[in-house]
Write an enzyme that holds these catalytic residues in place. Structure first.
Site, PDB file in Angstrom:
ATOM      1  N   LYS A 136       5.251   0.443  -1.782  1.00 48.54           N
ATOM      2  CA  LYS A 136       5.178   1.357  -3.045  1.00 48.54           C
ATOM      3  C   LYS A 136       4.205   0.119  -3.822  1.00 48.54           C
ATOM      4  O   LYS A 136       3.301   0.729  -4.691  1.00 48.54           O
ATOM      5  CB  LYS A 136       6.263   1.412  -3.474  1.00 48.54           C
ATOM      6  CG  LYS A 136       6.835   2.924  -3.492  1.00 48.54           C
ATOM      7  CD  LYS A 136       7.672   3.589  -4.712  1.00 48.54           C
ATOM      8  CE  LYS A 136       7.953   5.201  -4.327  1.00 48.54           C
ATOM      9  NZ  LYS A 136       9.740   4.946  -3.597  1.00 48.54           N
ATOM     10  N   ARG A 137       4.479  -1.077  -3.829  1.00 47.56           N
ATOM     11  CA  ARG A 137       4.290  -2.024  -4.711  1.00 47.56           C
ATOM     12  C   ARG A 137       2.253  -2.070  -4.969  1.00 47.56           C
ATOM     13  O   ARG A 137       1.681  -1.958  -5.728  1.00 47.56           O
ATOM     14  CB  ARG A 137       4.967  -3.316  -4.089  1.00 47.56           C
ATOM     15  CG  ARG A 137       4.055  -4.419  -4.707  1.00 47.56           C
ATOM     16  CD  ARG A 137       5.445  -5.671  -4.307  1.00 47.56           C
ATOM     17  NE  ARG A 137       4.888  -6.174  -3.075  1.00 47.56           N
ATOM     18  CZ  ARG A 137       4.371  -6.254  -2.730  1.00 47.56           C
ATOM     19  NH1 ARG A 137       3.501  -7.842  -3.343  1.00 47.56           N
ATOM     20  NH2 ARG A 137       4.562  -6.177  -0.872  1.00 47.56           N
TER      21      ARG A 137
END
Ligand code: GLU
Length: 487
Positions: A255-256
């Protein structure tokens, strides 16, 4: 005749995308779908959609809808399905029964508590996790006793204790696993649902899947699948485990790094055609230089041979760049159509709705030149809509002193006032010589005008902007700038 038919069906490409609705599909999932789809289209084959919804505890409400919506958004149409594994439970039970009968599988009565303490113990001793096979060799009497106690068993596969399992991966070549590393994995859970392994191979068999193209993370499941195919006497499909996708820092994409749900890219104003092009390059390439390819070109040239063995790196800047290229490639009408919902949604609420579509159409080409995503369009073009610009007076004085700025703006108001033909070319024809009269470099003078009419130092070409804004607005804005300076 029969032979000819067989040869044809052997050559037939049938691939599937088999997501689990345990979350919203992210970039990696959709890249898998896309590779399968393109491979099917290239080979005039079939693309099958199968929802693997057997992990009841982990199902996420609405995830299936988002999966379908994401595929539709990218134009990945399916030829069969969606099939839902939850509606096919009988088929998996039958397969498990068959394996039980042939003593290639067995019922396990161990309680979750026992399995848990076994796991703890293994961890403590730093042993690899896995079932200790306690129920594998129960006697007939022991089994009868267990049955009588009312425990609902699970069904486990009898993995071979020695030897090797190997298969050919189309991308990685021969893959060999030591059977001793495989435990007796569960096929049917006590709730009657199959595990991923069982349902996946039963369906791949029944759906006559020819090629399994899936993420690298499933490679470790493949030997279990091969063993299951052998046990059931079925021919396994061909496997190709796709290269991993890494973030810019070369760690696994998360996600980062922007591996958010694919629908978020849609919301952020990425075009599906840009996303399509971008995703296919995450692991595949036509050659060592071509970046921009149409869907048709991709379908035409796609081949497994050109899928890289090395991990692909997700580069958000490249996606933005590519999206900008696709945005500029749209006709201005098409661009406007796609941008309008973003304007309606994101322009400040103080701006009157519905927007004046005629005016929007006029200014869109200017935003189109600069935007990398549709979501940037409201911000890039807000100054066209607001009644009064808000900016710091210092911006007007970044390159001139106050007296000079006032003098220049006053002269500009006078010229504008008398101008009849309000178009970019005549505007330029008036303001270029004016710079000379004012003894200002054009860069300095135009910079001042730009701040006065847009409130910013960076904006689309000045005279085109003025043309779209119209005489009245421009005059008003120059006067407002003078007011700011005079007080
Ligand atoms: N249900 C699995 C997934 O969510 C499918 C893996 C496979 O393609 O075998 O990715």
């Amino acid at each position: 005749m029969l032979e000819a038919k067989l040869a044809m069906s052997e050559a037939m490409v049938r691939v599937r995308f088999a997501p689990s609705p345990t979350g919203y599909p992210h970039l990696g999932n959709i890249r898998t779908a896309l590779f399968n789809w393109v491979f099917a289209r290239h080979n005039n084959g079939f693309f099958i959609l199968r929802i693997e919804d057997t992990d009841v505890a982990r199902l996420v409400e609405g995830a299936t809808d988002v999966i379908l919506e994401s595929l539709r958004w990218l134009g990945l149409d399916w030829d069969e399905g969606p099939y839902f594994q939850s509606q096919r439970l009988e088929l998996y039970r039958e397969a498990a029964d068959r394996l039980l009968k042939q003593e290639l599988a067995y019922k396990c009565y161990c309680s979750t508590e026992r399995l848990e303490s076994m796991r703890q113990e293994q961890m403590k001793r730093k042993q690899p996790p896995g079932y200790d096979r306690r129920c594998r060799n129960l006697t007939r009497e022991q089994r009868a006793e267990m049955e009588a106690s009312g425990i609902t068993p699970v069904v486990r596969f009898k993995s071979p204790l020695e030897g090797q399992t190997s298969f050919n991966d189309l991308l990685r070549g021969q893959i060999i696993f030591e059977n001793s590393t495989l435990d007796d994995f569960v096929l049917l859970k006590s709730d009657g649902y199959p595990t991923y392994h069982l349902a996946n191979i039963v369906d791949d068999h029944l759906m006559e899947i020819s090629h399994v193209l899936r993420a690298d993370e499933w490679l470790s499941s493949a030997p279990r699948h091969v063993l299951l195919y052998q046990a059931l006497g079925w021919q396994p499909p061909q496997f190709a485990h796709l290269p991993m996708i890494l973030g810019a820092d070369r760690s696994k994409l998360s996600k980062r790094h922007g591996a958010t749900a694919i629908t978020e890219y849609q919301e952020q104003g990425y075009l599906p055609e840009a996303m399509f092009n971008f995703l296919v390059l995450l692991g595949w390439a036509l050659d060592d230089k071509t970046e921009l390819l149409t869907r048709e070109e991709i379908i035409k040239h796609f081949s497994l041979e050109r899928i890289s063995r090395a991990a692909a790196v997700f580069n958000k800047d490249k996606l933005e760049w590519m999206n900008g290229v696709y945005l500029r490639g749209l006709s201005s009408e098409e661009f406007a159509q796609r941008a309008i919902p973003f304007l309606e949604k994101d322009l400040q609420t103080a701006i009157n709705r519905p927007l004046d579509i005629g005016y929007v159409r006029q200014l869109m080409p200017l935003a189109q030149e600069r935007a990398r995503t549709l979501a940037e369009v409201p911000q890039l073009s807000e100054f066209f809509f607001v009644e009064e610009l808000e900016y710091d007076v210092g911006l007007l004085l970044s390159k001139t002193d106050k007296a000079e700025a006032i003098r220049s703006l006053q002269a500009s108001v006078a010229r504008m006032d008398s101008l009849k033909d309000w178009n970019a070319a005549p505007l330029e024809a008036v303001f270029r010589p004016l710079a000379e009269e004012l003894k200002l470099k054009t860069g300095v003078f135009f910079g001042l005008l730009r701040v006065a009419v847009t409130g910013r130092t960076a904006a689309p070409p000045l005279f085109q902007t003025m043309e779209v804004l119209g005489k009245e607005r421009c005059l008003k804005r120059l006067r407002a700038a003078l007011d700011k300076l005079v007080v």
